[in-house]
Design a protein around this motif. Structure first.
Motif, PDB file in Angstrom:
ATOM      1  N   TRP A  36      24.190  99.753  82.461  1.00 32.24           N
ATOM      2  CA  TRP A  36      24.604 101.012  81.819  1.00 32.24           C
ATOM      3  C   TRP A  36      24.850 100.799  80.316  1.00 32.24           C
ATOM      4  O   TRP A  36      24.365 101.570  79.484  1.00 32.24           O
ATOM      5  CB  TRP A  36      25.855 101.542  82.523  1.00 32.24           C
ATOM      6  N   VAL A  37      25.572  99.748  79.939  1.00 29.54           N
ATOM      7  CA  VAL A  37      25.820  99.491  78.504  1.00 29.54           C
ATOM      8  C   VAL A  37      24.497  99.322  77.764  1.00 29.54           C
ATOM      9  O   VAL A  37      24.294  99.870  76.675  1.00 29.54           O
ATOM     10  CB  VAL A  37      26.703  98.234  78.323  1.00 29.54           C
ATOM     11  N   LEU A  38      23.580  98.592  78.376  1.00 25.97           N
ATOM     12  CA  LEU A  38      22.325  98.248  77.692  1.00 25.97           C
ATOM     13  C   LEU A  38      21.257  99.331  77.832  1.00 25.97           C
ATOM     14  O   LEU A  38      20.147  99.167  77.338  1.00 25.97           O
ATOM     15  CB  LEU A  38      21.794  96.912  78.229  1.00 25.97           C
ATOM     16  N   ARG A  39      21.578 100.456  78.522  1.00 23.43           N
ATOM     17  CA  ARG A  39      20.585 101.534  78.702  1.00 23.43           C
ATOM     18  C   ARG A  39      20.199 102.152  77.372  1.00 23.43           C
ATOM     19  O   ARG A  39      19.138 102.742  77.233  1.00 23.43           O
ATOM     20  CB  ARG A  39      21.155 102.641  79.611  1.00 23.43           C
ATOM     21  N   ASP A  40      21.114 102.047  76.400  1.00 27.21           N
ATOM     22  CA  ASP A  40      20.936 102.682  75.097  1.00 27.21           C
ATOM     23  C   ASP A  40      20.330 101.648  74.143  1.00 27.21           C
ATOM     24  O   ASP A  40      20.924 100.599  73.909  1.00 27.21           O
ATOM     25  CB  ASP A  40      22.318 103.140  74.592  1.00 27.21           C
ATOM     26  N   GLU A  41      19.170 101.964  73.603  1.00 28.15           N
ATOM     27  CA  GLU A  41      18.476 100.986  72.747  1.00 28.15           C
ATOM     28  C   GLU A  41      19.250 100.652  71.484  1.00 28.15           C
ATOM     29  O   GLU A  41      18.974  99.652  70.834  1.00 28.15           O
ATOM     30  CB  GLU A  41      17.089 101.504  72.374  1.00 28.15           C
ATOM     31  N   ARG A  42      20.209 101.507  71.132  1.00 32.79           N
ATOM     32  CA  ARG A  42      20.996 101.214  69.926  1.00 32.79           C
ATOM     33  C   ARG A  42      21.968 100.065  70.169  1.00 32.79           C
ATOM     34  O   ARG A  42      22.507  99.497  69.221  1.00 32.79           O
ATOM     35  CB  ARG A  42      21.763 102.472  69.485  1.00 32.79           C
ATOM     36  N   ILE A  43      22.226  99.726  71.424  1.00 33.02           N
ATOM     37  CA  ILE A  43      23.088  98.570  71.732  1.00 33.02           C
ATOM     38  C   ILE A  43      22.211  97.324  71.749  1.00 33.02           C
ATOM     39  O   ILE A  43      21.308  97.193  72.575  1.00 33.02           O
ATOM     40  CB  ILE A  43      23.771  98.730  73.107  1.00 33.02           C
ATOM     41  N   THR A  44      22.507  96.393  70.858  1.00 35.58           N
ATOM     42  CA  THR A  44      21.704  95.172  70.768  1.00 35.58           C
ATOM     43  C   THR A  44      22.045  94.209  71.893  1.00 35.58           C
ATOM     44  O   THR A  44      21.173  93.575  72.477  1.00 35.58           O
ATOM     45  CB  THR A  44      21.980  94.452  69.430  1.00 35.58           C
ATOM     46  N   GLY A  54      23.035  96.892  63.822  1.00 34.58           N
ATOM     47  CA  GLY A  54      23.033  96.644  65.266  1.00 34.58           C
ATOM     48  C   GLY A  54      24.422  96.811  65.861  1.00 34.58           C
ATOM     49  O   GLY A  54      25.417  96.947  65.141  1.00 34.58           O
ATOM     50  N   VAL A  55      24.490  96.814  67.199  1.00 32.29           N
ATOM     51  CA  VAL A  55      25.774  96.952  67.893  1.00 32.29           C
ATOM     52  C   VAL A  55      25.864  95.901  68.996  1.00 32.29           C
ATOM     53  O   VAL A  55      24.953  95.778  69.820  1.00 32.29           O
ATOM     54  CB  VAL A  55      25.919  98.364  68.522  1.00 32.29           C
ATOM     55  N   ILE A  56      26.950  95.130  68.983  1.00 33.49           N
ATOM     56  CA  ILE A  56      27.231  94.212  70.095  1.00 33.49           C
ATOM     57  C   ILE A  56      28.511  94.697  70.748  1.00 33.49           C
ATOM     58  O   ILE A  56      29.581  94.711  70.130  1.00 33.49           O
ATOM     59  CB  ILE A  56      27.282  92.736  69.632  1.00 33.49           C
ATOM     60  N   ALA A  57      28.390  95.183  71.983  1.00 35.83           N
ATOM     61  CA  ALA A  57      29.490  95.882  72.648  1.00 35.83           C
ATOM     62  C   ALA A  57      30.324  94.898  73.457  1.00 35.83           C
ATOM     63  O   ALA A  57      29.793  94.190  74.308  1.00 35.83           O
ATOM     64  CB  ALA A  57      28.925  96.960  73.561  1.00 35.83           C
ATOM     65  N   PHE A  58      31.647  94.883  73.198  1.00 34.49           N
ATOM     66  CA  PHE A  58      32.488  93.934  73.935  1.00 34.49           C
ATOM     67  C   PHE A  58      33.245  94.586  75.088  1.00 34.49           C
ATOM     68  O   PHE A  58      33.469  95.785  75.103  1.00 34.49           O
ATOM     69  CB  PHE A  58      33.429  93.146  73.015  1.00 34.49           C
ATOM     70  N   SER A  59      33.621  93.754  76.057  1.00 33.24           N
ATOM     71  CA  SER A  59      34.381  94.170  77.254  1.00 33.24           C
ATOM     72  C   SER A  59      33.652  95.251  78.058  1.00 33.24           C
ATOM     73  O   SER A  59      34.278  96.190  78.551  1.00 33.24           O
ATOM     74  CB  SER A  59      35.797  94.633  76.880  1.00 33.24           C
TER      75      SER A  59
END
Ligand code: NDP
Length: 332
Positions: free
Chosen positions: A286-294, A220-225
């Protein structure tokens, strides 16, 4: 007064499975890099954590050195968890990290076995917890064999101090290597924590990109900032307001507030307005538009910011035309 969490909290949030694991994270998670050191009144910290949890934000992200002073954040949050969140431990997902300078001396930093496990012990004591849910290697350490880092992380789980393992800011190639090693050890890598926003798109770049690598590994990916430390909000559109992170020096550097960046931010704000969103909401849609971003891992200095931000989950999906328009401005 005793904290009684909002009863509808889980209906207010979306939860996403982390890679191919059995864990789910909230689409929005709260980080404690800023606003939880000894420079922030404990009562404000308490309000932020309570409000986040009421909104269904079940995941709080920490690290050994957060403060100031370094280490104070885990102590402050530990106190609030003990006082306010007693009985709620199983509903919470708490993470910590080690890898940046923390304990004084040559073994206080990096990815070695002693560094990581000693730091984790200190974090657990500060947090007043028996285990963290996710323990991260905060950065790749070129001086330590990746097998040693992996083995220390594996032991963190096997010894019961952590439920899962994560890595932060590793390149695609290093991610592939440590994921293979963790799989061999029997403790699959859960998650990668990279920076990612409309102004910072490194995880999409390269062959294979980090996003392609994590997807292929089931990580999974948790995207910061995702708000670019506040730049991708309506905060800096007309200058730098008093009390904002930019006035407190250090982490939001002058270069980020360049005329070029501010022009991009205003163009993106115009797109947000047309969609009936705030810029903060657009940035996270926008960050969460990609299902690979958890999950999008955000910060907040006050509860109202969280209210604004989580409303991104109610927004209509971005159209191809909107995405293309965003691409004209959303550049590193
Ligand atoms: P963000 O990009 O979300 O920035 C948060 C800041 O933006 C807030 O403190 C606030 O700034 C401003 N803000 C937030 N919401 C709003 C809003 N609705 N309207 C106006 N302004 C708003 O993330 P951070 O840079 O804080 O990072 C988030 C987390 O990610 C950290 O706490 C940490 O857990 C993690 N992280 C991990 C790193 C790593 O190496 N793994 C590195 C950096 C972060 P202000 O204070 O000015 O009000």
């Amino acid at each position: 007064p005793v904290y009684a969490p909002a009863e509808d909290r889980f209906d207010r949030m979306q939860y996403r499975r982390v890679g191919t694991s059995g864990l789910k994270l909230p689409a929005i998670s709260l980080g404690t890099w800023h606003n939880f050191g000894d420079d922030t009144p404990l009562q404000r910290q308490r309000e932020l954590l309570r409000h986040a949890f009421d909104l269904g934000i079940t995941h709080f992200d920490l690290a050994n050195g957060y403060g100031p002073p370094a280490g104070s954040t885990e102590k402050n949050v530990g106190r609030i968890l003990a006082e306010d969140f007693a009985g709620l431990r199983q509903q919470l997902i708490i993470s910590s990290k080690a890898g940046y300078p923390f304990v004084p001396g040559p073994n206080g930093t990096g990815g070695g076995r002693k560094t990581l496990l000693d730091s984790l012990d200190i974090s657990l004591e500060s947090l007043r917890l028996d285990y963290v849910d996710i323990f991260y290697s905060h950065r790749f350490d070129p001086e330590t064999p990746i097998e040693e880092t992996a083995s220390a992380l594996d032991e963190a789980v096997r010894s019961g101090r952590a439920r899962y393992i994560g890595i932060s800011s590793y390149s695609a190639e290093r991610t592939r290597q440590i994921a293979a090693e963790m799989r061999r050890l029997g403790t699959p890598l859960l998650i990668h924590q990279p920076s990612y926003s409309m102004l910072n798109r490194w995880i999409e770049e390269g062959e294979p990109s980090l996003l392609e690598t994590t997807a292929a590994e089931g990580v999974g990916v948790i995207a910061f900032s995702g708000l670019a430390q506040g730049l991708l909000t309506n905060k800096y559109l007309d200058g730098v307001p008093e009390g904002s992170r930019a006035t407190q020096g250090k982490t939001l550097r002058d270069g980020m507030l360049s005329d070029e960046n501010l022009e991009r931010v205003r163009a993106l704000n115009a797109i947000a307005e047309r969609r009936g969103q705030t810029l903060a909401q657009l940035a996270l849609t926008w960050v969460l538009r990609d299902e690979r971003i958890t999950s999008a891992l955000i910060g907040a200095s006050r509860p109202e910011q969280l209210d604004d931000t989580v409303r991104c989950l109610q927004s209509t999906p971005l159209t191809d035309a909107e995405l293309a328009e965003i691409d004209e401005h959303a550049q590193d």
